[in-house]
Design a protein around this motif. Structure first.
Motif, PDB file in Angstrom:
ATOM      1  N   ARG A  94       0.822  -1.217   0.000  1.00 19.51           N
ATOM      2  CA  ARG A  94       0.000   0.000   0.000  1.00 19.51           C
ATOM      3  C   ARG A  94       0.854   1.265   0.000  1.00 19.51           C
ATOM      4  O   ARG A  94       0.494   2.259  -0.624  1.00 19.51           O
TER       5      ARG A  94
ATOM      6  N   ALA B 134       0.689   4.066  -2.858  1.00 21.21           N
ATOM      7  CA  ALA B 134       0.410   5.467  -2.559  1.00 21.21           C
ATOM      8  C   ALA B 134       1.559   6.370  -2.993  1.00 21.21           C
ATOM      9  O   ALA B 134       1.343   7.456  -3.551  1.00 21.21           O
TER      10      ALA B 134
ATOM     11  N   LEU C 252       1.497   6.726  -6.773  1.00 28.45           N
ATOM     12  CA  LEU C 252       0.474   7.685  -7.199  1.00 28.45           C
ATOM     13  C   LEU C 252       0.930   9.121  -6.926  1.00 28.45           C
ATOM     14  O   LEU C 252       0.737  10.014  -7.756  1.00 28.45           O
TER      15      LEU C 252
ATOM     16  N   LEU D 280      -6.868  14.091  -9.335  1.00 22.91           N
ATOM     17  CA  LEU D 280      -7.560  12.830  -9.081  1.00 22.91           C
ATOM     18  C   LEU D 280      -6.591  11.758  -8.587  1.00 22.91           C
ATOM     19  O   LEU D 280      -6.938  10.932  -7.726  1.00 22.91           O
ATOM     20  N   VAL D 281      -5.371  11.779  -9.104  1.00 25.13           N
ATOM     21  CA  VAL D 281      -4.363  10.810  -8.682  1.00 25.13           C
ATOM     22  C   VAL D 281      -4.054  10.978  -7.195  1.00 25.13           C
ATOM     23  O   VAL D 281      -3.934   9.994  -6.450  1.00 25.13           O
ATOM     24  N   TRP D 282      -3.924  12.224  -6.750  1.00 29.70           N
ATOM     25  CA  TRP D 282      -3.653  12.454  -5.331  1.00 29.70           C
ATOM     26  C   TRP D 282      -4.825  12.024  -4.456  1.00 29.70           C
ATOM     27  O   TRP D 282      -4.628  11.524  -3.348  1.00 29.70           O
ATOM     28  N   ALA D 283      -6.033  12.212  -4.939  1.00 31.90           N
ATOM     29  CA  ALA D 283      -7.200  11.747  -4.187  1.00 31.90           C
ATOM     30  C   ALA D 283      -7.153  10.229  -4.025  1.00 31.90           C
ATOM     31  O   ALA D 283      -7.450   9.693  -2.942  1.00 31.90           O
ATOM     32  N   CYS D 284      -6.769   9.534  -5.090  1.00 28.89           N
ATOM     33  CA  CYS D 284      -6.636   8.072  -5.018  1.00 28.89           C
ATOM     34  C   CYS D 284      -5.528   7.675  -4.038  1.00 28.89           C
ATOM     35  O   CYS D 284      -5.666   6.695  -3.293  1.00 28.89           O
ATOM     36  N   ALA D 285      -4.419   8.423  -4.041  1.00 29.19           N
ATOM     37  CA  ALA D 285      -3.326   8.131  -3.118  1.00 29.19           C
ATOM     38  C   ALA D 285      -3.789   8.245  -1.670  1.00 29.19           C
ATOM     39  O   ALA D 285      -3.409   7.439  -0.810  1.00 29.19           O
TER      40      ALA D 285
ATOM     41  N   VAL E 213      -6.790   7.725  -0.517  1.00 27.79           N
ATOM     42  CA  VAL E 213      -7.626   6.560  -0.213  1.00 27.79           C
ATOM     43  C   VAL E 213      -6.762   5.336   0.068  1.00 27.79           C
ATOM     44  O   VAL E 213      -6.979   4.602   1.039  1.00 27.79           O
ATOM     45  N   VAL E 214      -5.745   5.100  -0.766  1.00 25.10           N
ATOM     46  CA  VAL E 214      -4.887   3.929  -0.602  1.00 25.10           C
ATOM     47  C   VAL E 214      -4.131   3.999   0.718  1.00 25.10           C
ATOM     48  O   VAL E 214      -4.065   3.025   1.482  1.00 25.10           O
TER      49      VAL E 214
END
Length: 433
Positions: free
Chosen positions: A35, A39, A42, A207-212, A214-215
């Motif tokens: 993980r 992260a 990302l 959007l990539v940072w938002a995904c990071a 979450v991870v």
């Protein structure tokens, strides 16, 4: 379990290394390592877009903002993410789970990047320049939160001997993305890259940072001891001063790290020299991103393993290598015919970017391995705050020398690289024995 299989394929692990972790953390090492790699990958993907040395200068120029705004991009990006960290440290140490600090920083970076995309899509001229710098300042402040928390979470969840590999794999994965992005820009954008494309890239990075975020929130971090911060938060300055005075290893590490700036500050001067000589092709955004991607793709895995073996020796090697590359470049510029070769500046930029991967992995791994517990948080925070000040100072000196020509600034940086190797020799070993 899928995470264990992936972990075993990617990381050279030894069961004896688990002794550096708490009992609670040991069963979750594969899961947490995967993980964190995801992260960090990302985050690094987003960094390729919000880049103060490549994309943002292009954006400033494309939006018609005065050229003076370009000079503020790197100082705001780097110093802004370092200076607040000593002040943040007491607040971070008051949290039993530090991963949420990283998540907050990632959300802040996502928001700031979305702001950059909005500026790119709607503003121009001086207003655009002010908007870019303001969004970048917010971005840097949010990054300081992620920076101070990431090493602490890494130290709590991944044992010594594996931390450099985690960072190296993440760097290699992000480099593959950078290479793909750079090639795409060269094929479809060329030298006529439009502002709309940059706005879209920035929106995607948000959007990539938002995904990071979450991870990273799914990491199983063992709860640690908490420290009650001062009511007014004023004690951090005294603690930073006392740490600098009392801890000789920390003091020498900060000095060595400051001298390692040679690999970070020299590439823009190489580009400036190329531009002066009419190498307009090097001004292509795609070429810069490609060079960074190739360097990370090759260097991430190699330097990650070297950092785990001896981050101290890697710091020394990176300092010397940077100086050697710069001296060779300056010498080649004075050689007949060779100095006019179109490949010289791009090749030099690539080598410096490659060495910089090693320098970053070495100093990040060293500071995580040399300290334990909450001392690690304090080391990272105070070191980064001091580095923010030193970065501004070195940047001011090299900017003054660059007024006479980029060659003078590069010559000074080469000297600093040699000095960094000398200082690094006095550091104790901290990695895998």
């Amino acid at each position: 379990m899928a995470s264990k299989r992936i972990f075993r394929k990617l990381v050279d692990a030894d069961e004896s290394e688990l002794e550096s972790l708490t009992e609670e953390a040991r069963p979750n090492v594969p899961r947490n390592a995967i993980r964190q790699m995801a992260a960090q990958t990302l985050q690094s993907m987003g960094d390729q877009v919000v880049n103060a040395k490549t994309v943002l200068p292009w954006l400033v120029s494309a939006l018609g903002a005065p050229g003076a705004f370009v000079a503020f991009l790197v100082p705001i990006r780097e110093s802004g993410s370092m200076l607040p960290q000593a002040a943040w440290a007491p607040r971070v140490r008051s949290r039993r789970l530090r991963k949420w600090v990283w998540v907050a920083g990632a959300v802040g970076q996502a928001t700031a990047t979305a702001g950059l995309a909005l500026v790119a899509a709607t503003a121009s001229g001086t207003l655009a320049g002010v908007g870019i710098l303001a969004a970048l300042a917010v971005f840097a402040l949010a990054r300081s939160l992620s920076s101070i928390a990431s090493k602490d979470v890494l130290g709590r969840t991944v044992p010594k001997g594996q931390r450099g590999q985690i960072k190296g794999i993440a760097a290699m994965a992000s480099a593959a993305v950078a290479l793909t992005l750079g090639l795409s820009l060269r094929v479809w954008g060329g030298d006529d890259l439009g502002v709309g494309v940059l706005a879209a890239l920035l929106g995607g990075a948000a959007l990539v940072w938002a995904c990071a975020a979450v991870v990273f929130s799914t990491i199983r971090e063992p709860a640690g001891e908490v420290e009650t911060p001062d009511a007014d938060g004023a004690g951090w300055a005294a603690q930073a001063r006392d740490l600098w005075r009392a801890d000789a290893v920390f003091r020498r590490f900060v000095i060595a790290r400051a001298l390692l700036l040679v690999s970070a500050l020299s590439p823009p001067f190489v580009v400036a020299l190329a531009a002066q000589q009419g190498a307009s092709g090097l001004s292509s955004l795609g070429l810069f991103v490609i060079a960074q991607g190739v360097a990370g793709l090759v260097g991430g895995r190699v330097f990650g393993r070297l950092a785990d073996r001896s981050s101290r020796r890697l710091m020394i090697g990176a300092s010397i290598a940077s100086s050697v590359v710069i001296v060779a470049f300056l010498g080649a510029l004075m050689a007949p015919f060779l100095g006019e070769a179109v490949w010289l500046a791009p090749a030099t930029y690539l080598l410096l970017a490659f060495v910089h991967i090693g320098a970053r992995l070495a100093r990040k791994t060293y500071v995580v391995d040399i300290a334990e517990g909450d001392q690690r948080t304090q080391y990272v925070a105070v070191a980064n705050t001091l580095m923010g000040v030193l970065l501004l100072a070195v940047g001011a000196v090299t900017a003054g020398l660059a007024a006479w020509g980029p060659e003078f600034a590069l010559a000074l940086l080469a000297v600093l690289g040699v000095a960094g190797a000398v200082v690094g020799r006095g550091l104790p070993e901290a990695g895998r024995k």
